[in-house]
Motif scaffolding. Structure first.
Motif, PDB file in Angstrom:
ATOM      1  N   UNK A   1      85.704  59.955  29.330  1.00 52.27           N
ATOM      2  CA  UNK A   1      86.189  58.755  30.003  1.00 52.27           C
ATOM      3  C   UNK A   1      85.965  58.853  31.509  1.00 52.27           C
ATOM      4  N   UNK A   2      86.193  60.014  32.079  1.00 50.22           N
ATOM      5  CA  UNK A   2      86.003  60.216  33.514  1.00 50.22           C
ATOM      6  C   UNK A   2      84.558  59.947  33.911  1.00 50.22           C
ATOM      7  N   UNK A   3      83.602  60.375  33.053  1.00 49.77           N
ATOM      8  CA  UNK A   3      82.183  60.157  33.358  1.00 49.77           C
ATOM      9  C   UNK A   3      81.841  58.677  33.389  1.00 49.77           C
ATOM     10  N   UNK A   4      82.411  57.906  32.453  1.00 45.78           N
ATOM     11  CA  UNK A   4      82.144  56.474  32.405  1.00 45.78           C
ATOM     12  C   UNK A   4      82.706  55.778  33.636  1.00 45.78           C
ATOM     13  N   UNK A 136      69.870  60.131  30.163  1.00 44.39           N
ATOM     14  CA  UNK A 136      70.783  61.198  29.742  1.00 44.39           C
ATOM     15  C   UNK A 136      71.854  60.607  28.841  1.00 44.39           C
ATOM     16  N   UNK A 137      71.981  61.167  27.648  1.00 39.49           N
ATOM     17  CA  UNK A 137      73.021  60.717  26.729  1.00 39.49           C
ATOM     18  C   UNK A 137      74.331  61.409  27.080  1.00 39.49           C
ATOM     19  N   UNK A 141      79.711  60.400  23.281  1.00 37.93           N
ATOM     20  CA  UNK A 141      79.773  58.953  23.486  1.00 37.93           C
ATOM     21  C   UNK A 141      78.482  58.324  22.988  1.00 37.93           C
ATOM     22  N   UNK A 142      78.435  57.007  23.006  1.00 37.58           N
ATOM     23  CA  UNK A 142      77.222  56.277  22.650  1.00 37.58           C
ATOM     24  C   UNK A 142      76.586  55.630  23.879  1.00 37.58           C
ATOM     25  N   UNK A 143      76.864  56.200  25.060  1.00 35.66           N
ATOM     26  CA  UNK A 143      76.322  55.673  26.301  1.00 35.66           C
ATOM     27  C   UNK A 143      75.142  56.509  26.781  1.00 35.66           C
ATOM     28  N   UNK A 173      74.558  52.201  22.722  1.00 35.90           N
ATOM     29  CA  UNK A 173      73.788  52.065  21.481  1.00 35.90           C
ATOM     30  C   UNK A 173      74.366  52.973  20.410  1.00 35.90           C
ATOM     31  N   UNK A 174      74.730  52.372  19.286  1.00 38.44           N
ATOM     32  CA  UNK A 174      75.204  53.084  18.108  1.00 38.44           C
ATOM     33  C   UNK A 174      74.394  52.552  16.937  1.00 38.44           C
TER      34      UNK A 174
END
Length: 343
Positions: A1-4, A136-137, A141-143, A173-174
């Protein structure tokens, strides 16, 4: 969550003011060369299975486009020709995939003249951009977060200019979900060398997009909301002006809703996973600005198709930017990873 949260903060901080159309240097950066994207309206962000898409949105770089290459050609207006070439390669499963691309514009030949009107011969003009991208994935997550780095070169007769820029995008993307979401900031950069003594800004663009694939119908919808860096992008169309009995010219009245729709591009792809598919798009802004009152121009409409032949896929798009001229876009995708023609 912090990365997003950090990623979203980068997007907000990069949302700076930019002019739209004709007021920047290197405006060719916002013209698409992919026939598939052009047929879907010209600014699709979420084509996750297309090696051309990372030129527009680097966060769609993924291992599924490994060893795919593409060449595109645009028969534009007058003697202007566009083209591009792209290639993607999976370095390894830990590092991921790199994407490279080159786009050029050839404006044809011009007749030069001095201040007295005497012809001095002919000269040419061209634009060129070379890019390299990586995505970078984000773990667990799917981000996907992607970046393009671009070197830009332009010349008109003996005048030259160069610049550097980057694009940054994020895509959700999922593969088990029918939808994809994406956001992009394009052409954040700097003009290194100038045509004259005045440095100009690059054509920054911020956009968000989404795709949705219907469950029981072989149809995928695409929606893009572009030019978010500037709300008022409407330009009054002289063709919509009216003249009163006393000779007074009444210009077109652009409403809030009219301006809002000019940010919208929609597209639909029929049979997206089949050997043959059809595409249709509509660009509301282009439709409004190129509309003629007394003539049906089909402005804003684009259409095309795709045909898969083994490792080759041919894409075509038809668009109309001028009442007496058509624009044709051709793209050939090659899957170099396929071992034989029928696989």
């Amino acid at each position: 969550m912090k990365q997003i949260i950090i990623i979203l903060t980068l997007f907000i901080n990069a949302t700076i003011y930019s002019q739209v159309g004709g007021e920047n240097v290197f405006n060719f950066l916002n013209v698409n060369t992919s026939a598939r994207q052009v047929a879907l309206g010209g600014e699709v962000l979420t084509l996750y299975d297309d090696v051309n898409q990372p030129l527009w949105n680097p966060s769609t770089i993924n291992k599924e486009i490994d060893n795919q290459a593409s060449v595109s050609y645009v028969d534009y207006l007058a003697d202007i020709n566009y083209g591009s070439a792209t290639f993607a390669h999976l370095i390894n499963r830990h590092f991921g995939t790199l994407h490279a691309g080159i786009t050029y514009v050839n404006y044809g030949k011009f007749i030069g003249a001095d201040e007295t009107g005497q012809e001095t011969g002919t000269f040419g003009a061209r634009d060129l951009v070379v890019s390299i991208g990586y995505a970078y994935k984000i773990p667990k997550s799917y981000f996907n977060l992607g970046v393009n780095l671009k070197y830009i070169s332009s010349s008109i007769e003996n005048y030259t200019s160069s610049g550097v820029a980057f694009d940054i995008g994020i895509t959700y993307f999922n593969d088990i979900k029918p939808y994809i979401f994406s956001a992009i900031i394009r052409n954040v950069g700097y003009q290194l060398s100038m045509y004259d003594e005045q440095r100009e800004s690059l054509p920054l663009e911020i956009a968000i997009g989404a795709s949705y694939r219907l469950e029981n119908v072989p149809l995928q919808w695409h929606l893009t909301i572009g030019n978010l860096q500037q709300w008022n992008i409407a330009v009054k169309n002289p063709s919509n002006s009216q003249t009163s009995i006393d000779g007074t010219t009444i210009n077109e009245d652009i409403t809030f809703l009219d301006n809002a729709f000019r940010h919208v591009i929609v597209g639909a792809e029929l049979f997206p996973e089949k050997v043959f598919n059809l595409r249709l798009g509509y660009n509301f802004r282009r439709g409004k600005e190129l509309k003629l009152t007394d003539s049906r121009t089909f402005a804003g409409v684009s259409l095309g198709f795709g045909l898969q032949l083994g490792r080759f896929k041919f894409n075509y798009a038809f668009t109309k930017y001028h009442p007496i001229s058509n624009t044709n876009t051709f793209t050939l995708n090659i899957d170099l990873a396929k071992k034989n023609f029928n696989k």
